[in-house]
Design an enzyme around this catalytic site. Structure first.
Site, mmCIF file in Angstrom:
data_model
loop_
_atom_site.group_PDB
_atom_site.id
_atom_site.type_symbol
_atom_site.label_atom_id
_atom_site.label_comp_id
_atom_site.label_asym_id
_atom_site.label_seq_id
_atom_site.Cartn_x
_atom_site.Cartn_y
_atom_site.Cartn_z
ATOM 1 N N LYS A 187 0.691 -1.269 -0.058
ATOM 2 C CA LYS A 187 -0.155 0.220 0.008
ATOM 3 C C LYS A 187 0.915 1.320 0.044
ATOM 4 O O LYS A 187 0.718 2.212 -1.033
ATOM 5 C CB LYS A 187 -0.879 -0.004 1.319
ATOM 6 C CG LYS A 187 -1.579 1.285 1.393
ATOM 7 C CD LYS A 187 -2.272 1.230 2.900
ATOM 8 C CE LYS A 187 -1.580 1.690 4.078
ATOM 9 N NZ LYS A 187 -1.301 2.911 4.386
ATOM 10 N N ASN A 188 1.864 1.323 0.816
ATOM 11 C CA ASN A 188 2.678 2.272 1.002
ATOM 12 C C ASN A 188 3.545 2.949 -0.131
ATOM 13 O O ASN A 188 4.498 3.700 -0.261
ATOM 14 C CB ASN A 188 3.440 2.450 2.260
ATOM 15 C CG ASN A 188 2.412 2.610 3.539
ATOM 16 O OD1 ASN A 188 1.236 2.875 3.218
ATOM 17 N ND2 ASN A 188 3.027 2.427 4.715
ATOM 18 N N CYS A 199 -4.437 12.340 12.541
ATOM 19 C CA CYS A 199 -5.188 11.066 12.548
ATOM 20 C C CYS A 199 -4.753 10.529 13.905
ATOM 21 O O CYS A 199 -4.251 11.121 14.792
ATOM 22 C CB CYS A 199 -4.623 10.233 11.465
ATOM 23 S SG CYS A 199 -2.996 9.519 11.774
ATOM 24 N N ARG A 209 -8.262 -0.607 5.182
ATOM 25 C CA ARG A 209 -7.522 0.560 4.684
ATOM 26 C C ARG A 209 -6.380 0.024 4.014
ATOM 27 O O ARG A 209 -5.779 0.376 3.251
ATOM 28 C CB ARG A 209 -7.141 1.713 5.695
ATOM 29 C CG ARG A 209 -8.417 2.572 6.061
ATOM 30 C CD ARG A 209 -8.206 3.926 6.784
ATOM 31 N NE ARG A 209 -7.190 4.486 5.774
ATOM 32 C CZ ARG A 209 -6.600 5.612 6.375
ATOM 33 N NH1 ARG A 209 -6.985 6.384 7.551
ATOM 34 N NH2 ARG A 209 -5.702 6.403 5.578
HETATM 35 C C1 EPZ Z 1 4.456 7.122 5.909
HETATM 36 O O1 EPZ Z 1 3.620 8.092 6.348
HETATM 37 C C2 EPZ Z 1 3.736 5.699 5.856
HETATM 38 N N1 EPZ Z 1 2.308 6.143 5.029
HETATM 39 C C3 EPZ Z 1 3.265 5.563 7.186
HETATM 40 O O2 EPZ Z 1 2.274 4.475 7.233
HETATM 41 C C4 EPZ Z 1 4.634 5.148 8.087
HETATM 42 O O3 EPZ Z 1 3.954 5.216 9.487
HETATM 43 C C5 EPZ Z 1 5.402 6.604 8.034
HETATM 44 O O4 EPZ Z 1 5.568 6.897 6.552
HETATM 45 C C6 EPZ Z 1 6.393 6.526 8.643
HETATM 46 O O5 EPZ Z 1 7.289 5.515 8.286
HETATM 47 C C7 EPZ Z 1 2.500 6.012 3.831
HETATM 48 O O6 EPZ Z 1 3.547 5.625 3.064
HETATM 49 C C8 EPZ Z 1 1.425 6.303 2.981
HETATM 50 P P1 EPZ Z 1 6.439 10.649 7.608
HETATM 51 P P2 EPZ Z 1 4.401 9.815 6.114
HETATM 52 O O7 EPZ Z 1 6.147 11.824 7.035
HETATM 53 O O8 EPZ Z 1 5.311 9.754 5.091
HETATM 54 C C9 EPZ Z 1 7.030 14.028 10.912
HETATM 55 C C10 EPZ Z 1 0.612 3.116 7.664
HETATM 56 O O9 EPZ Z 1 0.308 2.485 8.657
HETATM 57 N N2 EPZ Z 1 6.687 14.941 10.013
HETATM 58 O O10 EPZ Z 1 7.617 9.856 7.291
HETATM 59 O O11 EPZ Z 1 3.169 10.407 6.195
HETATM 60 C C11 EPZ Z 1 5.569 13.020 11.242
HETATM 61 O O12 EPZ Z 1 4.888 13.978 12.287
HETATM 62 C C12 EPZ Z 1 1.080 4.406 7.609
HETATM 63 O O13 EPZ Z 1 0.705 2.385 6.736
HETATM 64 C C13 EPZ Z 1 6.938 16.120 10.132
HETATM 65 O O14 EPZ Z 1 7.216 16.504 11.218
HETATM 66 O O15 EPZ Z 1 5.083 9.691 7.493
HETATM 67 C C14 EPZ Z 1 6.287 11.834 11.894
HETATM 68 O O16 EPZ Z 1 6.506 11.983 13.199
HETATM 69 C C15 EPZ Z 1 0.832 5.054 8.998
HETATM 70 N N3 EPZ Z 1 6.832 17.092 9.285
HETATM 71 C C16 EPZ Z 1 7.697 11.787 11.235
HETATM 72 O O17 EPZ Z 1 7.928 12.858 10.629
HETATM 73 C C17 EPZ Z 1 6.408 16.670 7.762
HETATM 74 O O18 EPZ Z 1 6.107 17.495 6.847
HETATM 75 C C18 EPZ Z 1 7.452 10.625 10.026
HETATM 76 O O19 EPZ Z 1 6.404 11.017 9.094
HETATM 77 C C19 EPZ Z 1 6.403 15.285 7.661
HETATM 78 C C20 EPZ Z 1 6.570 14.363 8.690
#
Ligand code: EPZ
Length: 452
Positions: free
Chosen positions: A22-23, A124, A422
């Site tokens: 999915k990711n 979320c 999902r």
């Molecule tokens: C991806 O989300 C995945 N989703 C998530 O999987 C996964 O948990 C996450 O990466 C971390 O590995 C998809 O790929 C669709 P991030 P993403 O931006 O990219 C902070 C699942 O269960 N951050 O890497 O949205 C954020 O708050 C889902 O399949 C900022 O601060 O996650 C987090 O603490 C859940 N500012 C950390 O970075 C930003 O602009 C990592 O988030 C972006 C992120």
């Protein structure tokens, strides 16, 4: 609303195939916005998030050939996407609020069309989910970005159809490490920018490598994907490509935990073993064996067949979630369920989403001994979990509760499994095919005592 009814105690035995990721699939689908040529993807999983992304792409002018809803339930996961109309570049709140990963259309749309408007994704169940680093990265490529009525409004420099992003130095590090979808957005945008881009502190997740492989097949010039520094040489345009989505490492890890918790003997095909080294390391310490089967010369480490068995007694471990190649946060809940049955005290620390513990209270309802202090949970192993009605809250917490139900004594009802749909395709059917006693029911038909 559907629920799962699970009679615990059945060993999982047999063979399952790991679905496409999915990711990986979500940013791969968004990459179709970078060209008006056909992009064909194979092994796309049929999930609620995928169908929402397809709905969004159609609104953004992408024609789809081979949609899941156009087949009678036996979709082969192959889809051809072709952007035919670039008039609407607005990803509306109504869709974005159902799936915050819609944000990964921002970079491709901005790069190709010179403009993009996308509803600011909300938080979320697992955290606030800011996108500040995405926007920082796109601004470093020359984009002008403002907020208007809850929408992110982005425009590339220049005028009319001459608008084009400019390559530059981009730093994507944040307090919790790199951003996966932020890296996908910036890497996709840089592919069409004028000049060269260096992305520092890029996410190293395998899904980023999968995306870079597709973009390069479309004519992009990307080097270093999978490492913290990605180099992109912008090109004028991108073209057609065909790509098979990488296997889902989180689904694979979830199924491995299911086999271990039921003392099963499960063979997984299409398992991305090479993307699970941190997980395999922890599993080995717990006493779970994950062994590639078949002649060594014939094993594709990203699509291996593996046999999962475990020792009678599971050992406790320490787990800290980290950006890849560290232990993935998306397997934290599932491992917590597994460690509830270990012989001793485990410690789990969540470094990516410090609030990602909605499964703790629900597992405790099943007799788990969990002690949370901030972003750390001490898991004291128990002899058995006891079935109970529980409530799913987010995708991976739901998976953890299903695993606990498979191992528990008695009946577990997992309510609100729409969270699970999902990210896991027909999970109850696939688990039942290897011996689990699980069925999907309409919660309205359940006794009020177990309906939450
Ligand atoms: C991806 O989300 C995945 N989703 C998530 O999987 C996964 O948990 C996450 O990466 C971390 O590995 C998809 O790929 C669709 P991030 P993403 O931006 O990219 C902070 C699942 O269960 N951050 O890497 O949205 C954020 O708050 C889902 O399949 C900022 O601060 O996650 C987090 O603490 C859940 N500012 C950390 O970075 C930003 O602009 C990592 O988030 C972006 C992120």
């Amino acid at each position: 609303m559907d629920a799962f009814v699970i009679e615990g105690g059945a060993r999982l035995e047999g063979r399952l195939r790991v679905k496409g990721s999915k990711n990986a699939a979500l940013p791969l689908l968004a990459a179709a916005l970078l060209t008006d040529e056909p992009v064909t993807l194979q092994d796309i999983p049929d999930l609620a998030d995928i169908r929402n992304m397809l709905r969004l792409l159609e609104e953004l002018g992408v024609e789809l050939d081979g949609k899941p809803e156009d087949t009678d339930g036996d979709w082969d996961g192959t889809l051809t996407l072709r952007t035919s109309d670039e008039a609407s570049s607005h990803a509306r709140y109504e869709i974005v609020r159902t799936m915050r990963a819609s944000i990964c259309t921002l970079g491709p749309m901005l790069a190709r069309r010179g403009e993009a408007r996308i509803s600011m994704p909300g938080g979320c169940a697992i955290g606030d989910r800011p996108v500040d680093i995405h926007l920082r990265g796109l601004r470093a490529l020359g984009a002008e970005i403002t907020l208007d009525g809850g929408d992110i409004v982005a425009t590339a420099p220049g005028a009319g159809d001459r608008r084009r992003l400019r390559g530059g130095q981009v730093f994507l590090g944040g307090p919790s490490g790199p951003t996966v979808l932020g890296t996908a957005n910036v890497m996709s945008a840089a592919a069409l920018a004028e000049g060269a881009t260096v992305i520092e502190s890029a996410a190293c997740e395998p899904e980023i490598v999968d995306l870079a492989n597709l973009l390069n097949a479309m004519g992009a010039r990307i080097e270093g994907a999978g490492s913290p520094r990605i180099r992109v040489t912008g090109v004028e345009s991108l073209g057609a490509a065909r790509h098979r989505v990488m296997p889902d490492r989180i689904e694979a890890g979830t199924l491995i935990c299911a086999a271990a918790m039921t003392n099963g003997d499960l063979t997984l095909e299409n398992c991305p073993l090479d993307a699970l080294m941190a997980v395999s390391d922890r599993l080995a310490h717990v006493g779970v064996r994950v062994e590639a089967v078949g002649p060594a010369s014939a094993i594709d480490p990203m699509r291996a067949s593996v046999r999962v068995t475990c020792e009678r007694t599971l050992r406790p471990v320490e787990i800290t979630t980290q950006p890849h190649p560290g232990f993935p946060t998306d397997l934290q809940a599932q491992f917590m369920a597994l460690l509830c049955l270990a012989d001793g005290n485990s410690v789990i620390t969540e470094r990516i989403f410090p609030e990602r513990f909605l499964h703790v209270a629900e597992l405790s309802r099943m007799g788990a001994q969990l002690f949370r202090q901030g972003s750390t949970v001490v898991v004291t192993g128990v002899k058995e979990l006891v079935g109970a009605p529980v409530m799913a809250s987010d995708l991976r917490a739901s998976a953890g509760l299903v695993l606990a139900g498979l191992a528990a004594r008695g009946t577990t009802v997992v309510n609100r499994v729409y969270h699970l749909d999902r990210g896991y395709e027909k999970l109850e059917e696939r688990l039942a095919s290897v011996g689990a006693r699980v069925s999907r029911v309409d919660a309205a038909k359940l006794d009020a005592a177990v309906r939450l």
